[in-house]
Design an enzyme around this catalytic site. Structure first.
Site, PDB file in Angstrom:
ATOM      1  N   TRP A 101       0.817  -1.031   0.096  1.00 38.83           N
ATOM      2  CA  TRP A 101       0.109  -0.070  -0.007  1.00 38.83           C
ATOM      3  C   TRP A 101       0.788   1.304   0.030  1.00 38.83           C
ATOM      4  O   TRP A 101       0.498   2.193  -0.654  1.00 38.83           O
ATOM      5  CB  TRP A 101      -0.905  -0.136   1.020  1.00 38.83           C
ATOM      6  N   ASP A 171      -1.529   6.774   6.023  1.00 37.70           N
ATOM      7  CA  ASP A 171      -2.519   6.050   5.953  1.00 37.70           C
ATOM      8  C   ASP A 171      -3.020   4.939   6.898  1.00 37.70           C
ATOM      9  O   ASP A 171      -1.750   4.360   7.273  1.00 37.70           O
ATOM     10  CB  ASP A 171      -1.990   5.185   4.441  1.00 37.70           C
ATOM     11  N   LYS A 195     -11.861  -1.918   6.914  1.00 37.97           N
ATOM     12  CA  LYS A 195     -11.053  -2.660   7.595  1.00 37.97           C
ATOM     13  C   LYS A 195     -11.412  -2.692   9.213  1.00 37.97           C
ATOM     14  O   LYS A 195     -11.439  -3.908   9.798  1.00 37.97           O
ATOM     15  CB  LYS A 195      -9.464  -2.290   7.509  1.00 37.97           C
TER      16      LYS A 195
HETATM   17  C1  LIG Z   1      -7.110  -1.853   2.085  1.00 38.91           C
HETATM   18  C2  LIG Z   1      -6.078  -1.056   2.016  1.00 38.91           C
HETATM   19  C3  LIG Z   1      -5.925   0.259   1.344  1.00 38.91           C
HETATM   20  C4  LIG Z   1      -6.899   0.196  -0.082  1.00 38.91           C
HETATM   21  O1  LIG Z   1      -8.266   0.375   0.153  1.00 38.91           O
HETATM   22  P1  LIG Z   1      -9.364   0.531  -0.863  1.00 38.91           P
HETATM   23  O2  LIG Z   1     -10.408   1.228   0.057  1.00 38.91           O
HETATM   24  O3  LIG Z   1      -9.565  -0.810  -1.276  1.00 38.91           O
HETATM   25  O4  LIG Z   1      -8.854   1.522  -1.729  1.00 38.91           O
HETATM   26  C5  LIG Z   1      -4.975   1.232   1.334  1.00 38.91           C
HETATM   27  N1  LIG Z   1      -4.124   1.141   2.315  1.00 38.91           N
HETATM   28  C6  LIG Z   1      -4.154   0.116   3.295  1.00 38.91           C
HETATM   29  C7  LIG Z   1      -3.197   0.331   4.293  1.00 38.91           C
HETATM   30  C8  LIG Z   1      -5.117  -0.818   3.222  1.00 38.91           C
HETATM   31  O5  LIG Z   1      -5.185  -2.031   4.188  1.00 38.91           O
END
Ligand SMILES: *Cc1c(COP(=O)(O)O)cnc(C)c1O
Length: 363
Positions: A101, A171, A195
Site C-alpha cells: 500500500w 494511511d 478494515k
Molecule cells: C486496504 C487498504 C488500502 C486500499 O483501500 P481501498 O479502500 O480498497 O482502496 C489502502 N491502504 C491500506 C493500508 C489498506 O489496508
C-alpha cells in the site's frame, strides 16, 4: 451456521451490537417510516446522523478544531492520488516504503511530482519497519508519507518517524481507531473504513485546516479537492450515507466501552494471546520482526504449503474463517481488528495447538 469468527483483512467483522441495532432500525429508522438508505442526504434526519457521527469521531480521537474531518469516497486508493494533488505544493515529497500500500501510494504520487523513497524494507520482503529517526528529508519536501499499519505484511509503526518539521501524512486504513493517537503529530491521516470501522465505501480523512488549499491548479478535479468537501461539510455531493450511519454506530460502541484507550487494551490482550501461541509453537512461525508485529494483522506460516492449506480448511470447519494469507506472503494471516472478540483469538490459539499436536514437528 451462526456467526463465525472472521479473520478477514477487509471488509472485516463489525461489532454484533452495531449490526443488531442497524437491523432493528433497518426498515423504519426511528419512526421516519424509511431506511437510512432511502432518505435524502439533504434532509434533517440525515443531517443529524452525519453531524453526530462527526462530533463522536472528534471526541473519540481527540480531533482539535483546526482539523477538518471529511467523509469521502473512492477508497484508500483514491487518496494515493488526492494526497499529492492537494499537498504537493513544491512538487516534492518523501515516502517510506513498507509494503504494497505504501508502494502504490508512492508510485501514484510519481505522476504528480518528485516522490522520493526515503527508506524501504523491500530488501527483506517488508518484514520490518525501517529506522525512521534520521531520514534523508530535504527542505523542499511538502510532506513525509507513511502507511502506519501494513495490512499485508503485518508490520505496524509503534513510533512515528522523525519528519524534521515536515507534515506527516499517514494511511491508517488498517489500524484506524485501534489505539489512541495524538492528532497534532499529523498534517493529515486517512483510512478506508472497511478494515476496522465500518462497511466498504467511505474514507475518513482528517486534515489540518491550513493544508487545505484553495489555490490548486485549474485542472485538479473538483471532487478531488479537499477544499470542495471541507467547504460543504462532506455534503458537496451525495455522500456514502449508509456507511456514515454505520460508522456513527461504531463510534458510539467505542465511546461506550471507554474509548480508544480501552480499545487498545483489548487489542493488546488479543495480540498477546495470538503471539504467545505463535511463539510457543514449533510448527507455526511468524514472518515479521518481533518489535514491529502489528496488533491488527498477523501473518504466519508452517513452511509447508499443503499443511498451510489444510490448516486454513480445518480452521474454517471450526468457524474460524478467512485465515488464508495474502498471495505475496503465503501461509496464513489472522486479522484481529477492533470487532474481533478475544474469544475468537483464544479459539484460534487453541486450534493451533490442537493442529500442531496432530502434526508434530519431528527433529
Ligand atoms: C486496504 C487498504 C488500502 C486500499 O483501500 P481501498 O479502500 O480498497 O482502496 C489502502 N491502504 C491500506 C493500508 C489498506 O489496508
Amino acid at each position: 451456521m451462526g456467526r463465525v469468527y472472521n479473520f478477514a483483512a477487509g471488509p472485516a467483522m463489525l461489532p454484533l451490537e452495531v449490526l443488531e441495532e442497524a437491523q432493528r432500525d433497518l426498515v423504519d429508522y426511528k419512526g421516519t417510516g424509511m431506511s437510512v438508505m432511502e432518505m435524502s442526504h439533504r434532509g434533517k434526519v440525515f443531517d443529524g446522523i452525519i453531524k453526530q457521527a462527526e462530533a463522536d469521531f472528534r471526541t473519540l480521537v481527540g480531533v482539535p478544531d483546526n482539523y477538518y474531518v471529511l467523509f469521502l469516497q473512492g477508497g484508500g486508493s483514491q487518496q494515493f492520488a488526492e494526497v499529492p494533488l492537494n499537498l504537493m505544493k513544491n512538487k516534492k515529497a518523501g515516502y517510506v516504503i513498507t509494503g504494497n500500500w505504501a508502494k502504490k501510494a508512492w508510485q501514484e504520487a510519481q505522476k504528480y511530482g518528485d516522490a522520493v523513497a526515503l527508506a524501504s524494507s523491500a530488501d527483506k520482503n517488508f518484514t520490518y519497519i525501517p529506522d525512521c529517526s534520521d531520514l534523508p528529508i530535504t527542505e523542499d519536501m511538502d510532506y513525509v508519507y507513511i502507511c502506519e499499519n501494513n495490512t499485508i505484511y503485518g508490520t505496524e509503526y509503534f513510533k512515528l518517524p522523525n519528519t524534521k518539521g515536515k507534515d506527516l501524512v499517514a494511511d491508517v486504513s488498517s489500524n484506524f481507531l485501534s489505539r489512541p493517537i495524538d492528532v497534532t503529530k499529523y498534517g493529515m491521516f486517512f483510512g478506508g473504513v472497511q478494515k476496522n470501522v465500518g462497511p466498504a465505501g467511505c474514507v475518513i480523512a482528517v486534515i489540518r485546516k491550513d493544508l487545505v488549499r484553495t489555490d490548486l491548479p485549474e485542472e485538479v478535479p473538483t471532487m478531488l479537492r479537499y477544499s470542495t468537501q471541507a467547504e460543504k461539510d462532506s455534503l458537496y455531493n451525495t455522500p456514502p450515507c449508509w456507511q456514515i450511519y454505520i460508522c456513527g454506530l461504531v463510534f458510539k460502541w467505542l465511546l461506550k466501552m471507554g474509548g480508544l484507550t480501552e480499545m487498545n487494551r483489548r487489542n493488546e490482550a488479543k495480540a498477546k494471546v495470538f503471539y504467545d501461541a505463535l511463539d510457543a509453537s514449533s510448527l507455526f512461525k511468524g514472518t515479521v520482526r518481533k518489535e514491529d508485529r502489528s496488533l491488527m494483522n498477523a501473518p504466519f506460516v508452517t513452511g509447508d504449503k499443503d499443511l498451510d492449506a489444510e490448516f486454513v480448511k480445518e480452521a474454517a470447519e471450526q468457524g474460524l474463517v478467512s485465515l488464508k494469507g495474502h498471495r505475496t506472503v503465503g501461509g496464513m494471516r489472522a486479522s484481529m481488528y477492533n470487532a474481533m472478540p478475544i474469544e475468537g483469538v483464544e479459539k484460534l490459539a487453541a486450534f493451533m495447538r490442537e493442529f500442531e499436536a496432530k502434526h508434530p514437528v519431528l527433529d
